[in-house]
Design an enzyme around this catalytic site. Structure first.
Site, PDB file in Angstrom:
ATOM      1  CE  LYS A  20      -3.982  -0.054   2.205  1.00  0.00           C
ATOM      2  NZ  LYS A  20      -3.712  -1.389   2.693  1.00  0.00           N
ATOM      3  NE  ARG A  70      -6.035   4.777   3.980  1.00  0.00           N
ATOM      4  CZ  ARG A  70      -7.300   4.664   3.564  1.00  0.00           C
ATOM      5  NH1 ARG A  70      -7.796   3.463   3.342  1.00  0.00           N
ATOM      6  NH2 ARG A  70      -8.047   5.727   3.374  1.00  0.00           N
ATOM      7  N   GLY A  85      -9.198  -5.641   2.076  1.00  0.00           N
ATOM      8  CA  GLY A  85     -10.133  -5.863   3.163  1.00  0.00           C
ATOM      9  C   GLY A  85      -9.713  -6.914   4.168  1.00  0.00           C
ATOM     10  CB  THR A  89      -8.442   0.819   7.275  1.00  0.00           C
ATOM     11  OG1 THR A  89      -7.631   0.300   6.225  1.00  0.00           O
ATOM     12  CG2 THR A  89      -8.483   2.337   7.170  1.00  0.00           C
ATOM     13  CD  GLU A 224      -9.942   2.110  -0.600  1.00  0.00           C
ATOM     14  OE1 GLU A 224      -9.963   2.995   0.295  1.00  0.00           O
ATOM     15  OE2 GLU A 224      -9.760   0.908  -0.367  1.00  0.00           O
ATOM     16  CD  GLN A 237      -5.636   0.938  -0.628  1.00  0.00           C
ATOM     17  OE1 GLN A 237      -5.485   1.247   0.540  1.00  0.00           O
ATOM     18  NE2 GLN A 237      -6.319  -0.131  -0.997  1.00  0.00           N
ATOM     19  NE  ARG A 239      -5.994  -3.258  -2.449  1.00  0.00           N
ATOM     20  CZ  ARG A 239      -6.879  -2.696  -1.631  1.00  0.00           C
ATOM     21  NH1 ARG A 239      -8.072  -2.354  -2.104  1.00  0.00           N
ATOM     22  NH2 ARG A 239      -6.601  -2.475  -0.373  1.00  0.00           N
ATOM     23  CG  HIS A 771      -9.341 -38.242 -23.011  1.00  0.00           C
ATOM     24  ND1 HIS A 771      -8.912 -39.196 -23.900  1.00  0.00           N
ATOM     25  CD2 HIS A 771      -8.750 -37.082 -23.414  1.00  0.00           C
ATOM     26  CE1 HIS A 771      -8.103 -38.647 -24.785  1.00  0.00           C
ATOM     27  NE2 HIS A 771      -7.981 -37.372 -24.510  1.00  0.00           N
TER      28      HIS A 771
END
Length: 823
Positions: A20, A70, A85, A89, A224, A237, A239, A771
């Protein structure tokens, strides 16, 4: 160093500051508006003591006031694990004491139940993970939310998704409110929602920010964000979106393009190793060249496209061909109803509007047909007329495969490489393979012909029964041979039931196990394995652990009626009786067709089992190629370019050549590719149809209506069975109790030993002629295939009923029941 300002952080510091903080530092450096802050590094967490004085000093330099605290784990935001999550935080933290307590809370969240479960699922070792903590000045948000720069549900990189709500945005992230939902499509202007909290201008501002972040980080991002009271956008943020399936490579051809995943037809949903993909592509390229089809070796075959380690077929030209496109849905039926529905849906897409002409050049195709069709027809006719002669030719061909000249013990790495890259292909593309191909084709034709001739005369159950207990099938012969090996182990039940398969393998290699006939079994079948079309996968001869696990399964069969050899004999008897009944009925209702069908059904008993021969045969030299590659790998380990012998499987043949002849060092390349491969192995699902922008086509289709508790699929082997589900994602070491119903993502011959104790089969992919279903019919067990998300919708231990005629799976209960099978 315990505390560092975010403006001094970059991506190279992820091991110290966590994912982060590293992302925030990169965003600041690229000029994005990020709330100022600092990071308490992972070094402090490793010592276990909160440096309160350093925290207080940094907090004071930040100006005090409310801050957000965080978690930033050092394993966070890896390419395949976002930890979104999973760790805590804490918002609106005020004062030194509250800040220290918030840090302790973040540290503690690293060992919360959800974080531990997440690490285990992602294959991340706790010992390799530490916790940094990010402290940032709070934004007094009037509206906030999340932005995905690609659609996380469909995978489309042509669509961004924005969720927004008034306030600080935590309600959007934790799911406690229903946010405004916006989809931003490339090339279309953003539109505000009436009464919503975002204007069109702000949506465009978010779109622009998303594009910058995706470009900067080189991948789609989960962002975010928040707008403050002055209307200023803050990025809190960013990611990577770790769940997206990789994009198809940019071929430079006009889009959109559509790709069909074809590996699952060979039971291959796991990713190929780089060597596995390279070798399989080279076989195809050589076959094309042998038959006068021009192929660019750098691209493999023009139609075949590796994506995410899987093999995809480019359907675009067929989708756009006016003479062909209308027939595609029916042609795709072999891949299941979901694929057919998806094709039908896309036929209305303007991007696939029909164009005149065929999807291939007719001249070369006609010349190829003229060259091979007469020979093919003649050989298939001769095989059907004299099946015993065809089987004799197959036996000679198998001896040729096994006796292929190969480098000896004293061969150099260069000589071994010459064999792998040139000589090894001779039997695969030459006369031995041709001797095997004709019975395979004849068996497929005879196996499918009766259903066409007896349409309206025979039921699906009866036509399936005709294919039961089929002789001359190398896969069922293999499974029954392993059953006999298990019988030899019966005198040592305690040893084989109570010892881990890996330990049994070690004992076997040291010659410390009782002789139960396993060596003789491996002499014939040791070149096989699950996912065997990938040369990078160990064969049973190298690692017999899966066989020991299966032997233990067989030893648990205590009901004589459940014995696999008895079940196989019962299926064969039922097949012969059904053929007699259908022959009489068919001749009575349709004299000509009935006689042809009667001949086809009876002759199929001699040839349809041969449909497994082709794959069984070419895997023999394939296994020898693997053995030689591993010996090359051992040589490269001694010389330095590789760390481990099997690292060679994470290179291409050209890269191996460079290592052998030029000493090229590939250690860092192998490390990177192993990480990507391990990530893809853990991927829970693979798109069957994939667009060039990453869209999983099935994800945009409405789910078909079904009764509650019923999962739709495709019929693959007739009959009904009720029993406890056993969900298995990897057959290595798998345990299936007698009477349980096997639920798997896919199957290939390496899975079929598990069938012999199963009451039924459910798979997520496949084809009725693949198969797994073929062997299920021969054992007389019902099978339902193409059940979307079966391994996630069904849990081990649940009581389920499968109907192999209707193609449905019904989840009955979680309660106890006596497993059983029926028809």
């Amino acid at each position: 160093m315990n505390v560092i300002g975010l403006d001094r952080v970059d991506a190279g510091m992820v091991g110290t500051v966590g994912g982060k903080a590293a992302g925030l530092g990169e965003m600041i450096a690229s000029g994005e508006r990020v709330p100022p802050g600092f990071c308490l590094t992972a070094e402090a967490h490793a010592s276990g003591t909160v440096p309160a004085d350093e925290l207080a000093a940094a907090y004071e330099r930040l100006g005090g006031g409310p801050v957000a605290v965080r978690s930033s784990a050092t394993a966070e935001d890896l390419p395949d694990a976002s930890f979104a999550g999973q760790q805590d935080t804490v918002l609106d933290v005020r004062g030194d004491a509250a800040l220290v307590e918030a840090v302790r809370r973040c540290w503690a969240s690293m060992d919360s139940e959800r974080a531990v479960a997440y690490r285990e699922a992602a294959g991340i070792d706790r010992a390799d993970t530490h916790m940094a903590v990010v402290v940032q000045r709070m934004v007094d948000a009037t509206v906030a939310g999340v932005l995905f720069t690609a659609d996380p549900l469909t995978g489309s990189r042509s669509r961004m998704v924005v969720d927004a709500a008034p306030g600080p945005g935590t309600a959007v992230v934790d799911g406690s409110v229903t946010p405004d939902h916006h989809v931003l499509v490339d090339g279309e202007p953003a539109a505000a929602i009436e009464g919503g909290c975002l204007t069109a201008a702000r949506l465009e501002e978010l779109r622009a920010a998303g594009r910058r972040l995706a470009e900067h980080f080189g991948s789609p991002q989960d962002v975010e964000w928040a707008y403050d009271a002055d209307g200023v956008l803050w990025l809190l943020q960013s990611r990577p979106i770790t769940t997206l399936f990789p994009l198809p490579p940019d071929t430079g051809k006009p889009g959109p393009r559509l790709y069909l995943e074809v590996g699952h037809m060979q039971g291959m949903l796991r990713p190929f190793t780089p060597m596995g993909m390279d070798c399989l592509t080279r076989i195809w390229v050589r076959w094309c060249s042998l038959h006068g089809i021009e192929v660019d070796p750098r691209e493999g075959a023009s139609l075949l496209t590796p994506v995410g380690g899987r093999l995809y077929l480019d359907l675009t030209d067929a989708m756009r061909s006016a003479p062909v496109r209308g027939r595609l849905p029916q042609a795709m039926e072999i891949y299941g109803p979901r694929v057919r529905r998806a094709i039908e849906h896309l036929l209305d897409d303007p991007g696939f509007a029909p164009r005149p002409g065929l999807p291939f050049a007719p001249g070369p195709a006609l010349r190829l047909a003229a060259r091979i069709l007469p020979t093919t027809v003649a050989h298939i006719a001769a095989t059907i007329a004299r099946p015993e002669r065809a089987r004799a030719r197959v036996a000679r061909a198998l001896r040729d495969f096994r006796n292929q000249p190969r480098p000896g013990p004293e061969a150099t790495a260069a000589e071994r490489f010459a064999f792998v890259s040139e000589d090894a292909y001779a039997p695969i593309l030459g006369a031995p393979m041709m001797a095997v191909i004709w019975p395979t084709f004849a068996g497929i034709i005879l196996g499918t012909l009766p259903s066409a001739l007896l349409h309206g005369v025979a039921s699906a159950d009866e036509l399936d029964a005709v294919l039961g207990g089929m002789p001359h099938n190398v896969t069922t012969e293999m499974d029954l041979a392993l059953w006999r090996v298990a019988g030899n182990a019966d005198d040592h039940r305690a040893l084989f039931l109570g010892t881990d398969p890996a330990e049994l393998t070690d004992l076997y290699r040291r010659g410390a196990l009782p002789d139960i006939g396993l060596a003789d079994f491996l002499d014939v079948y040791g070149h096989r394995a699950a996912a065997e079309v990938d040369i990078g996968v160990p064969r049973w001869a190298e690692d017999p652990s899966p066989l020991f696990a299966t032997i233990a399964n067989y030893l648990r069969v205590d009901d004589p009626d459940q014995a696999p050899d008895r079940r196989f004999d019962e299926a064969a008897l039922r097949a012969r009786r059904t053929i007699s009944e259908l022959s009489l009925r068919g001749r009575a209702r349709r004299p000509v067709r009935g006689r042809i069908a009667s001949f086809a059904m009876r002759r199929s008993r001699q040839l349809t089992g041969s449909r497994e021969l082709a794959k069984f045969s070419w895997l023999i030299p394939f296994a020898e190629m693997r053995r030689q590659l591993l010996l090359i790998g051992e040589d490269l380990v001694r010389r330095g370019p590789l760390e481990r012998a099997d690292d060679v499987m994470f290179l291409t043949l050209d890269e191996v050549r460079a290592a052998v002849h030029e000493g090229a060092d590939h250690r860092s390349l192998v490390t990177a590719r192993r990480a990507v491969h391990d990530r893809e192995v853990r991927r829970p699902s693979v798109p069957a149809l994939l667009m060039s922008d990453g869209t999983d086509v099935e994800a945009i289709l409405p789910r078909p209506e079904t009764e509650e508790g019923t999962l739709p699929g495709t019929p693959a082997a007739a009959g009904r069975a009720t029993g406890r589900a056993r969900v298995v994602r990897d057959p290595s070491g798998a345990h299936v109790e007698p009477g349980e119903i096997l639920v798997a993502p896919t199957t290939d011959p390496g899975w079929t030993p598990l069938f012999m104790t199963a009451a039924g089969l459910v798979t997520e992919t496949g084809s009725p002629v693949a198969h797994g279903p073929t062997v299920a019919r021969e054992y007389g067990i019902p099978a339902v295939i193409c059940v979307r998300d079966a391994t996630r919708e069904i849990r081990t231990g649940q009581v389920i009923t499968i109907d192999g005629t209707a193609g449905t799976v019904t989840v009955e209960s979680d309660g106890p029941t006596r497993p059983g099978r029926g028809r």
